[in-house]
Design an enzyme around this catalytic site. Structure first.
Site, mmCIF file in Angstrom:
data_model
loop_
_atom_site.group_PDB
_atom_site.id
_atom_site.type_symbol
_atom_site.label_atom_id
_atom_site.label_comp_id
_atom_site.label_asym_id
_atom_site.label_seq_id
_atom_site.Cartn_x
_atom_site.Cartn_y
_atom_site.Cartn_z
ATOM 1 N N HIS A 20 0.818 -1.206 0.000
ATOM 2 C CA HIS A 20 0.000 0.000 0.000
ATOM 3 C C HIS A 20 0.856 1.261 0.000
ATOM 4 C CE1 HIS A 20 -4.281 -1.406 0.772
ATOM 5 N NE2 HIS A 20 -3.570 -2.491 0.524
ATOM 6 N N ASP A 110 -5.336 6.032 2.691
ATOM 7 C CA ASP A 110 -5.453 4.582 2.529
ATOM 8 C C ASP A 110 -6.609 4.060 3.383
ATOM 9 O OD1 ASP A 110 -3.323 2.144 1.605
ATOM 10 O OD2 ASP A 110 -4.884 1.613 3.056
ATOM 11 N N TRP A 356 -1.968 -6.790 -6.230
ATOM 12 C CA TRP A 356 -2.324 -5.900 -7.328
ATOM 13 C C TRP A 356 -1.098 -5.201 -7.921
ATOM 14 C CZ3 TRP A 356 -5.521 -5.757 -10.966
ATOM 15 C CH2 TRP A 356 -5.652 -4.619 -11.768
ATOM 16 N N ASN A 357 -0.178 -4.771 -7.064
ATOM 17 C CA ASN A 357 1.001 -4.067 -7.611
ATOM 18 C C ASN A 357 1.833 -4.995 -8.474
ATOM 19 O OD1 ASN A 357 0.764 -1.437 -6.134
ATOM 20 N ND2 ASN A 357 0.765 -2.883 -4.435
ATOM 21 N N SER A 358 2.054 -6.210 -7.986
ATOM 22 C CA SER A 358 2.839 -7.161 -8.766
ATOM 23 C C SER A 358 2.146 -7.465 -10.088
ATOM 24 C CB SER A 358 3.065 -8.445 -7.971
ATOM 25 O OG SER A 358 3.875 -8.171 -6.850
ATOM 26 N N GLN A 378 -6.324 -11.745 -4.061
ATOM 27 C CA GLN A 378 -5.405 -12.249 -5.086
ATOM 28 C C GLN A 378 -6.025 -13.302 -6.011
ATOM 29 O OE1 GLN A 378 -2.309 -13.396 -2.402
ATOM 30 N NE2 GLN A 378 -1.943 -11.290 -1.762
#
Ligand code: UDP
Length: 474
Positions: A20, A110, A356-358, A378
């Site tokens: 995050h 956040d 999500w970032n990956s 995920q």
């Protein structure tokens, strides 16, 4: 404040965990590059994770600063591995004080700072929600809630079709987070959060998930600004290396190792910043990798229920030594410069937990993925990767687990071997996947350049904040 001419002032209040904090810091940098006076609100124990990149931005003239909030009592986990339940409320007082003295046009906050929404509401400061997720999981969750699909299933492994989506997406109850299995009964907390805000800033881009972005905007009625992929603001080796914790391998050794490999010949394995795996699972990965006969960089994250302190008897006998001598694999413990590795031409596959970032970083690097979801949303991202975008294959992970709890299910070595070979050994199917993911990577880059959709969304939000400021002064 000179309402007409002074630039828009945005505060960014990232959470403490890696998945995050990293994208929100990048988001603050993106807005600064569009002329917004960006301030990142963080703590003395977190700032070193991104201080250097902000200093570099300042040196190149970007209007970005950091403000340190001193926690009243220490936040328990500040090494980027924090899970979503870490309590940050000891920042309430210093944040209140700072906001009273320095009023921004809005705060991007956040969702895991659970207490901050009420504070901003009381102070009358507009807020924008940051969930860390893309649009796709948001749409799945909304449809599961509306249609109550989980109630009539005979078992946790019975597949159900998620209704209301433009693509055919099947899931099982075992892949849904425990706290969402009664989703149709509880209040929609995210919706409540969104309703009290100006909208959400999303680390995604329209071309990645157009139907789902439309759904969020039209069906959910949310204002959503898709401003990503924000990781693309890291353009130099320094920025790509100093993102999060200090890496356990220096970037030159890592690059030298990769430079010695042929294009698309290395598979990179990482499971994100906070989810752990049990020793027996790690052992299966090791055997599967060796049997696949592919070169690899394997980032071993948290080890659950480690039997003996510091012992590494989860690795097969002599495995690490063999891999080293044959130049076959790097086993890295701790933090690595992920986007630097992913973007290297030697990397041809990414075993990912589908954080999500990956997911977005893998797409941006144009690398087909082997999906191995573990927790959070995920399993939903896995569907986007493998069934909607069709840029990855599933390893066969079936059971959602808490990030710190051991799973009953162990993904066996054969599954690891098969999935790795599917992506790493040349075939028509994988070439097609590679072509598709590279095309999406190209559209990601276009999205953040002038004239692109994300570039436009950043400017649209800035214009909206300017208009609000003017309206409040007439
Ligand atoms: N990351 C990294 N090096 C590591 C582990 C993670 O740079 O060794 C970064 C990764 O590039 C991504 C973030 O940390 O930006 C992890 O976010 P993601 O959503 O993929 O997973 P999470 O950690 O939230 O499960």
């Amino acid at each position: 404040m000179d309402t007409e001419t002074s630039s828009v002032k945005m505060f960014f209040f990232p959470f403490v965990g890696g998945g995050h904090q990293i994208p929100m810091v990048d988001t603050a940098r993106v807005f600064a590059s569009h002329g917004v006076t960006s301030t990142i609100l963080t703590t003395p124990s977190n700032v070193h994770h991104f201080q250097n990149s902000i200093t570099r931005d300042q040196t190149s003239g970007l209007p970005i600063t950091i403000h340190l909030l001193t926690e009243q009592s220490p936040i328990t986990d500040t090494d980027m591995t924090a899970g979503p339940m870490v309590d940050t409320s000891s920042l309430l007082e210093p944040l209140t004080q700072y906001l009273v003295d320095h009023r921004p046009d809005c705060v991007v906050v956040d969702m895991f700072h659970r207490w901050a929404g009420d504070l901003l509401h009381e102070l009358g400061i507009p807020r924008i929600v940051f969930t860390g997720n893309g649009c796709f999981p948001r749409c799945i969750v909304d449809n599961m809630r509306k249609h109550d699909v989980l109630q009539n299933l005979s078992s946790d492994s019975e597949p159900f079709l998620v209704p209301g989506l433009p693509h055919r997406v099947e899931l099982t109850r075992s892949q849904i987070p425990i706290f969402m299995r009664n989703i149709s009964q509880g209040p929609d907390r995210l919706k409540q959060l969104e309703e009290k805000s100006l909208g959400t800033v999303i680390n995604s881009f329209y071309g990645l998930e157009p139907d789902y972005a439309d759904y969020v905007r039209n069906e959910l009625g949310n204002k959503a600004w898709l401003v990503g992929p924000v990781s693309l603001c890291n353009r130099t080796v320094e920025d790509k290396t100093e993102r999060g914790k200090k890496p356990t391998i220096d970037e030159q050794s890592c690059l030298n190792w990769l430079n010695s490999k042929k294009p698309n010949s290395v598979v990179y394995l990482s499971f994100g910043s906070f989810a752990g795996m049990a020793e027996k699972q790690l052992k299966e990965i090791a055997y599967g990798l060796e049997a696949s006969d592919q070169s690899f960089i394997w980032v071993v994250g948290k080890i659950l229920n480690s039997s003996e302190n510091g012992s590494e008897n989860w690795l097969p006998d002599g495995f690490e030594q063999r891999m080293k001598e044959q130049g076959k694999g790097l086993i890295l413990r701790g933090w690595v410069p992920q986007i630097l590795i992913l973007e290297h031409e030697a990397v041809g596959g990414f075993v990912t937990h589908c954080g999500w970032n990956s997911t977005v970083e893998g797409v941006c690097a144009g690398v087909p993925m082997i999906t191995w979801p573990l927790t959070a949303e995920q399993f939903l991202n896995e569907k986007l990767i493998t069934e909607v975008l069709r840029v990855g294959v599933q390893v066969g992970s079936k059971e959602w687990g808490s990030w710190e709890g051991e799973r009953k299910e162990v993904v066996g070595r054969e599954k690891v071997e098969v999935a790795v070979k599917k992506v790493m050994v040349k075939s028509e199917e994988v070439e097609e996947m590679r072509r598709r993911v590279r095309e999406i990577a190209g559209s990601a880059r276009k999205a953040v350049e002038e004239g692109g959709t994300s570039y436009g969304d950043v400017d649209a939000l800035i214009q909206e904040l300017k208009a609000r400021r003017l309206a409040s002064h007439v």
